[in-house]
Scaffold this active site. Structure first.
Site, mmCIF file in Angstrom:
data_model
loop_
_atom_site.group_PDB
_atom_site.id
_atom_site.type_symbol
_atom_site.label_atom_id
_atom_site.label_comp_id
_atom_site.label_asym_id
_atom_site.label_seq_id
_atom_site.Cartn_x
_atom_site.Cartn_y
_atom_site.Cartn_z
ATOM 1 C CG ASP A 156 3.032 1.108 9.582
ATOM 2 O OD1 ASP A 156 2.662 2.001 10.366
ATOM 3 O OD2 ASP A 156 3.381 1.338 8.405
ATOM 4 N NE ARG A 188 -6.575 4.444 5.558
ATOM 5 C CZ ARG A 188 -5.606 4.644 6.449
ATOM 6 N NH1 ARG A 188 -5.867 4.648 7.727
ATOM 7 N NH2 ARG A 188 -4.373 4.861 6.072
ATOM 8 N NE ARG A 199 -0.654 11.868 7.526
ATOM 9 C CZ ARG A 199 -0.324 13.124 7.564
ATOM 10 N NH1 ARG A 199 -1.157 14.010 8.011
ATOM 11 N NH2 ARG A 199 0.873 13.516 7.161
ATOM 12 N NE ARG A 230 0.927 10.292 10.163
ATOM 13 C CZ ARG A 230 0.384 9.273 9.492
ATOM 14 N NH1 ARG A 230 -0.766 8.787 9.857
ATOM 15 N NH2 ARG A 230 1.002 8.748 8.460
ATOM 16 C CB CYS A 268 -4.865 10.346 11.439
ATOM 17 S SG CYS A 268 -3.290 9.535 11.664
ATOM 18 C CE LYS A 272 -1.578 1.603 4.062
ATOM 19 N NZ LYS A 272 -1.456 3.000 4.533
ATOM 20 C CG ASN A 273 2.253 2.787 3.567
ATOM 21 O OD1 ASN A 273 1.104 3.159 3.318
ATOM 22 N ND2 ASN A 273 2.671 2.513 4.797
ATOM 23 C CB ILE A 288 7.272 6.008 15.034
ATOM 24 C CG1 ILE A 288 8.459 5.052 14.901
ATOM 25 C CG2 ILE A 288 7.084 6.837 13.761
ATOM 26 C CD1 ILE A 288 9.770 5.699 14.534
#
Ligand code: EPU
Length: 442
Positions: free
Chosen positions: A328, A420, A113, A142, A137, A43-44, A350
């Protein structure tokens, strides 16, 4: 006398178990899993690679694209800028020759985002970009300070007013100029935004203290495939030589390391044997070490990896930028440790607000206490199924994992987050023996 009616009076309060649920997954836990699961494209990576189509007026074909709502959202943002898009099974074709807007609308940006990525290539290609600040979020504030600082170092004039970041490149050619950028923190998004901006700038750009994540390396691969020059991606210093124009490309997205890690954890938490493929071990180094330290057996066969788990021991971990343990996978790993022998300590370093899954895991019987951004997890022999809600994407995945291991039935709500970032997760888990059903209405 009360009349007998089929409907409840307006003032009747339902007990929690009777409440109408939003779309949810129903998981009957405690089953061993067996077989093989295929990992989708990252995804990223996919999100930033899509934004890179703005760098050229030629066709960009991206393969191994995951079917995710975030990808759909990014497509809509690009279309609002004049990009044409054709989506098929596992691929997307993008063409930005008709780029006619420099400002994606807030309604679209607000939900995603990653849309902020557009600012770099828009500015590089057209000399002007106006992108609404996507805001914070659930997991943290962020900020985009590093992105803005870097764009200024490349010659852009940037102002932030009324929630919109406006950037213009002054001068006749409206072309960014290569420069030296030192990031105060190795932000993944800032590194990617600045790489795209620098790819069409006049001269050479150096990004110091750059993010080293595999998704950054994937973006460098695409820029090179489009005729650009990038050196050092995957190290803290990246050098980009700007080109006058970039051409189209046909490019394959890397496998999703976070999905792969989540699926390995599905094997571990159910004490099963599972093969996860494709999986690039170098993308998951810190996670694989922690799984082995916890007592899991891992066998790499060059394409995939097989995990076998029997007894799982407590381990300590701290999230860090790549190559450290990824934030993540912090929530999914916590689900596993909630069932491990002994006490584990997890520190989230993080994001400032990424322990919201703790309260939900506690509802399933996990013994966890927190102090600041550190969680102390005392493993329990079993979790018990309960209705739970995932507060963000990875917290939702943590709930699914906990549900797979729990006794009884777990109802996981918050699927808009899960959808998502996880491509058909329940289908994949069902194919290896999990009892997991999606219910779209309560
Ligand atoms: N930061 C700053 N200033 C900045 C930018 C970032 O202080 O200008 C800080 C952030 O507040 C945070 C840290 O730096 O504390 C890391 O943020 P980063 O910019 O690296 O994150 P990102 O680019 O916004 C990407 C992923 C996230 C992932 C992080 C960290 C995408 C679309 N998102 O976000 O993915 O958690 O890197 O690895 O690539 C997810 O997939 O669930 C997800 C949240």
């Amino acid at each position: 006398m009360w009349a007998q009616t089929a409907t409840l009076p307006m003032n009747v309060i339902l007990a929690p178990s009777q409440k109408a649920l939003t779309p949810h997954l129903e998981i009957r836990g405690g089953r061993r899993l067996e077989g093989e699961i295929r990992v989708s494209g990252a995804k990223n990576s996919a999100l930033v690679l899509m934004a890179a189509c703005l760098l050229s007026s030629d066709d960009l074909k991206l393969r191994n694209m995951p079917a995710l709502s975030d990808i759909q959202g990014m497509g809509e943002i690009l279309e609002s800028l004049g990009v044409t898009m054709n989506r098929g099974e596992g691929f997307v074709e993008l063409n930005a020759s008709g780029l006619n807007q420099s400002s994606p609308p807030y309604e679209l940006v607000n939900g995603l985002r990653a849309s902020f990525f557009c600012i770099g290539p828009l500015l590089a290609r057209t000399g002007v970009a106006r992108v609404p600040l996507p805001g914070g979020c659930q997991i943290g504030a962020r900020p985009v300070v590093e992105h803005v600082k870097g764009l200024k170092a490349l010659g852009a004039q940037v102002t932030i007013e009324h929630g919109v970041v406006s950037a213009v490149v002054p001068g006749r050619g409206h072309r960014l100029t290569g420069g030296k950028i030192h990031l105060d923190c190795p932000s993944v998004g800032a590194t990617e935004t600045l790489m795209m901006a620098a790819a069409l700038a006049d001269g050479e750009t150096t990004i110091e203290n750059a993010a080293q994540e595999p998704e950054v390396v994937d973006l460098a691969g695409l820029i090179i495939a489009m005729g650009g020059k990038v050196r050092g991606a995957g190290t803290p210093t990246i050098t980009i030589v700007g080109m006058e124009r970039l051409h189209g490309a046909d490019y394959m997205v890397i496998p999703d390391r976070i999905e792969a890690g989540t699926l390995l954890l599905a094997g571990a938490i159910t004490r099963s044997k599972l093969r996860i493929t494709p999986l690039i071990p170098e993308h998951l180094g810190a996670v694989l070490s922690k799984l082995e330290e916890a007592g899991c057996t891992l066998e790499s066969d060059g394409i995939g990896m097989t995990i076998s788990a029997d007894r799982v021991r407590a381990v300590d971990l701290r999230t860090q930028p790549f190559p450290g343990f990824p934030t993540d996978l912090q929530a999914p790993f916590m689900s596993l440790l909630a069932t491990a022998e002994g006490t584990s300590v997890i520190t989230e370093a993080i994001f400032e607000n990424r322990l919201q899954h703790v309260a939900e895991l506690q509802r399933m019987g996990a013994a966890i206490r927190t102090q600041g951004n550190t969680a102390f997890i005392e493993g329990v022999p079993f979790l018990s199924g309960a209705p739970v809600t995932g507060s963000d994407l990875r917290a939702s995945a943590a709930m699914v994992l906990a549900g797979l291991a729990a006794e009884g039935t777990t109802l996981v709500q918050g699927l808009k987050h899960l959808d998502r970032g996880y491509d058909r997760l329940e289908e994949k888990l069902r194919s290896v023996g999990a009892s997991i059903e999606r219910h779209d209405v309560g």
